[in-house]
Structure formats: structure tokens, C-alpha cells
Enzyme design. Structure first.
Site, PDB file in Angstrom:
ATOM      1  N   THR A  10       0.754  -1.226   0.000  1.00 37.82           N
ATOM      2  CA  THR A  10       0.000   0.000   0.000  1.00 37.82           C
ATOM      3  C   THR A  10       0.785   1.277   0.000  1.00 37.82           C
ATOM      4  O   THR A  10       1.741   1.454   0.742  1.00 37.82           O
ATOM      5  CB  THR A  10      -0.929   0.064   1.222  1.00 37.82           C
ATOM      6  OG1 THR A  10      -1.674  -1.116   1.290  1.00 37.82           O
ATOM      7  CG2 THR A  10      -1.873   1.222   1.131  1.00 37.82           C
ATOM      8  N   LYS A  42      -8.068  -0.438  -0.734  1.00 35.15           N
ATOM      9  CA  LYS A  42      -7.785   0.055   0.613  1.00 35.15           C
ATOM     10  C   LYS A  42      -8.245   1.485   0.830  1.00 35.15           C
ATOM     11  O   LYS A  42      -7.895   2.114   1.811  1.00 35.15           O
ATOM     12  CB  LYS A  42      -6.293  -0.093   0.887  1.00 35.15           C
ATOM     13  CG  LYS A  42      -5.863  -1.559   0.822  1.00 35.15           C
ATOM     14  CD  LYS A  42      -4.389  -1.717   0.693  1.00 35.15           C
ATOM     15  CE  LYS A  42      -4.058  -2.013  -0.741  1.00 35.15           C
ATOM     16  NZ  LYS A  42      -2.687  -2.209  -1.038  1.00 35.15           N
ATOM     17  N   GLY A  54      -8.652   5.717   4.000  1.00 36.36           N
ATOM     18  CA  GLY A  54      -7.740   4.729   3.455  1.00 36.36           C
ATOM     19  C   GLY A  54      -6.873   4.186   4.562  1.00 36.36           C
ATOM     20  O   GLY A  54      -6.641   4.870   5.564  1.00 36.36           O
ATOM     21  N   SER A 132       4.102   2.075   2.347  1.00 33.54           N
ATOM     22  CA  SER A 132       5.447   1.853   1.833  1.00 33.54           C
ATOM     23  C   SER A 132       5.948   2.964   0.920  1.00 33.54           C
ATOM     24  O   SER A 132       7.075   3.405   1.020  1.00 33.54           O
ATOM     25  CB  SER A 132       5.501   0.532   1.063  1.00 33.54           C
ATOM     26  OG  SER A 132       5.049  -0.522   1.860  1.00 33.54           O
ATOM     27  N   GLY A 164       4.843   4.859  -7.787  1.00 31.99           N
ATOM     28  CA  GLY A 164       4.958   3.524  -8.364  1.00 31.99           C
ATOM     29  C   GLY A 164       6.184   3.351  -9.247  1.00 31.99           C
ATOM     30  O   GLY A 164       6.656   2.239  -9.451  1.00 31.99           O
ATOM     31  N   CYS A 167       8.928   3.190  -5.907  1.00 31.04           N
ATOM     32  CA  CYS A 167       8.752   2.229  -4.812  1.00 31.04           C
ATOM     33  C   CYS A 167       8.334   0.866  -5.362  1.00 31.04           C
ATOM     34  O   CYS A 167       7.314   0.763  -6.044  1.00 31.04           O
ATOM     35  CB  CYS A 167       7.681   2.744  -3.844  1.00 31.04           C
ATOM     36  SG  CYS A 167       7.299   1.578  -2.512  1.00 31.04           S
ATOM     37  N   THR A 170       4.634  -0.412  -4.624  1.00 21.16           N
ATOM     38  CA  THR A 170       3.514   0.387  -5.112  1.00 21.16           C
ATOM     39  C   THR A 170       3.273   0.039  -6.579  1.00 21.16           C
ATOM     40  O   THR A 170       4.211   0.018  -7.360  1.00 21.16           O
ATOM     41  CB  THR A 170       3.835   1.893  -4.979  1.00 21.16           C
ATOM     42  OG1 THR A 170       4.158   2.190  -3.617  1.00 21.16           O
ATOM     43  CG2 THR A 170       2.655   2.751  -5.412  1.00 21.16           C
TER      44      THR A 170
END
Length: 180
Positions: A10, A42, A54, A132, A164, A167, A170
């Protein structure tokens, strides 16, 4: 599952801008070095669609906390009071203290990050991120808010896209919920 295998998942990003709140979350769940789910959800509207929330961390713990927050909101009819009351319970209750999750809850007027240590943080710039990839998403969102006229929804989408790219926890399967 081995005890040393950690579930990571997440990135949740929230932006309040121009009377709008948008919260986005990616769908990736990772177990150790393996992606086990691409499309976890989420982020959701709660409290009859009056609040967007969230969570990051354990799914069961996050859902439990969302349900507890929703009960507090129903009781107090005020997001600030509900956030403070949940944080107090979360910190003081033995069972709740063991929950491993963070929450972001918000309306177009207020945005809070809640933790099990009793934190109720309302960010200065109307930008909050957890999980994360949270720091990457938050940095991207801050730059976008300061330098563009993008809407809150466009900022959270782009912020998660940028996170994204950096990480490994993600992904690009993004859920966005917003309130005008």
C-alpha cells in the site's frame, strides 16, 4: 508462512484542494519478495459517503479500524472529534493497541492521519500519505500542488503514478475516492 516474511503493501495519498478531497491507494500486496495481489482496495467512502478513508498495513486491522472510526463518526457527527476519540481508544485499549495499520480519514474541510500511538495529525498543506510508498507520493503531490493547477483527484493519481515508478511496493492499479 515464515515469521521473517513480512507483508508489505500500500501507498495511500490524500489531497485537500479547492474544496475537494481525493484519496487514492494502490492495489499491491507483497509477501516477502513476491507480489501476491495486484488489486486490493484500501480506500473507500464511509459514514454514508460523508468521509473518505484509506488504510495501510494489515488488511484485517485496517478494516477493523475503519469500522471503529465509522462508529465514532456516527456517535459524534464530527470528523475531528471522531478522530480524537478513535485515537484515544486505539492507544488505551489492549486489543486495539496490537493492530498494525495507519489510517487517513478526511472530508473536504479536514484531513487526518491516525496511528495507534495516539497521533491525530492534520497536515499543514492538505497533503498526507502513508504506507510503503508514502514519502514518494507525498513529495510528488507537494510538488504538483505547489506548481500546477491540477485538481485534487489529478494530483493523487499522478502522485501515486510517480511513487509507483520509485517504490517496488507500489503498483499502478489505483483506486480513487473523492468528495466535492
Amino acid at each position: 508462512m515464515r515469521n521473517d516474511m513480512r507483508i508489505r503493501s500500500t501507498t495511500i495519498l490524500a489531497v485537500r484542494r479547492n474544496g475537494m478531497l481525493a484519496i487514492a491507494g494502490d492495489g499491491q500486496v507483497t509477501l516477502d519478495k513476491t507480489i501476491v495481489k495486484h488489486s486490493a482496495r484500501k480506500v473507500r467512502k464511509i459514514a454514508g459517503g460523508k468521509v473518505v478513508a484509506g488504510f495501510a498495513g494489515s488488511a484485517a486491522d485496517g478494516i477493523t479500524l475503519l469500522e471503529k472510526f465509522e462508529k465514532k463518526y456516527a456517535e459524534y457527527k464530527d470528523i475531528t472529534r471522531a478522530a480524537v476519540e478513535l485515537a484515544k481508544d486505539w492507544r488505551q485499549d489492549r486489543a486495539l493497541r496490537r493492530l498494525e495499520a495507519l489510517l487517513i480519514v478526511g472530508t473536504p474541510d479536514h484531513l487526518f492521519v491516525l496511528s495507534g500511538t495516539g497521533d491525530v495529525i492534520e497536515p499543514d498543506e492538505g497533503i498526507a500519505a502513508i504506507g510503503s510508498g508514502g514519502p514518494y507520493a507525498q513529495a510528488a503531490a507537494a510538488a504538483l500542488v505547489r506548481n500546477t493547477d491540477l485538481s485534487a483527484e489529478e494530483v493523487v493519481r499522478k502522485g501515486l503514478e510517480i511513487a509507483g515508478e520509485i517504490c517496488i511496493y507500489t503498483n499502478a492499479d489505483v483506486t480513487v475516492e473523492s468528495l466535492p
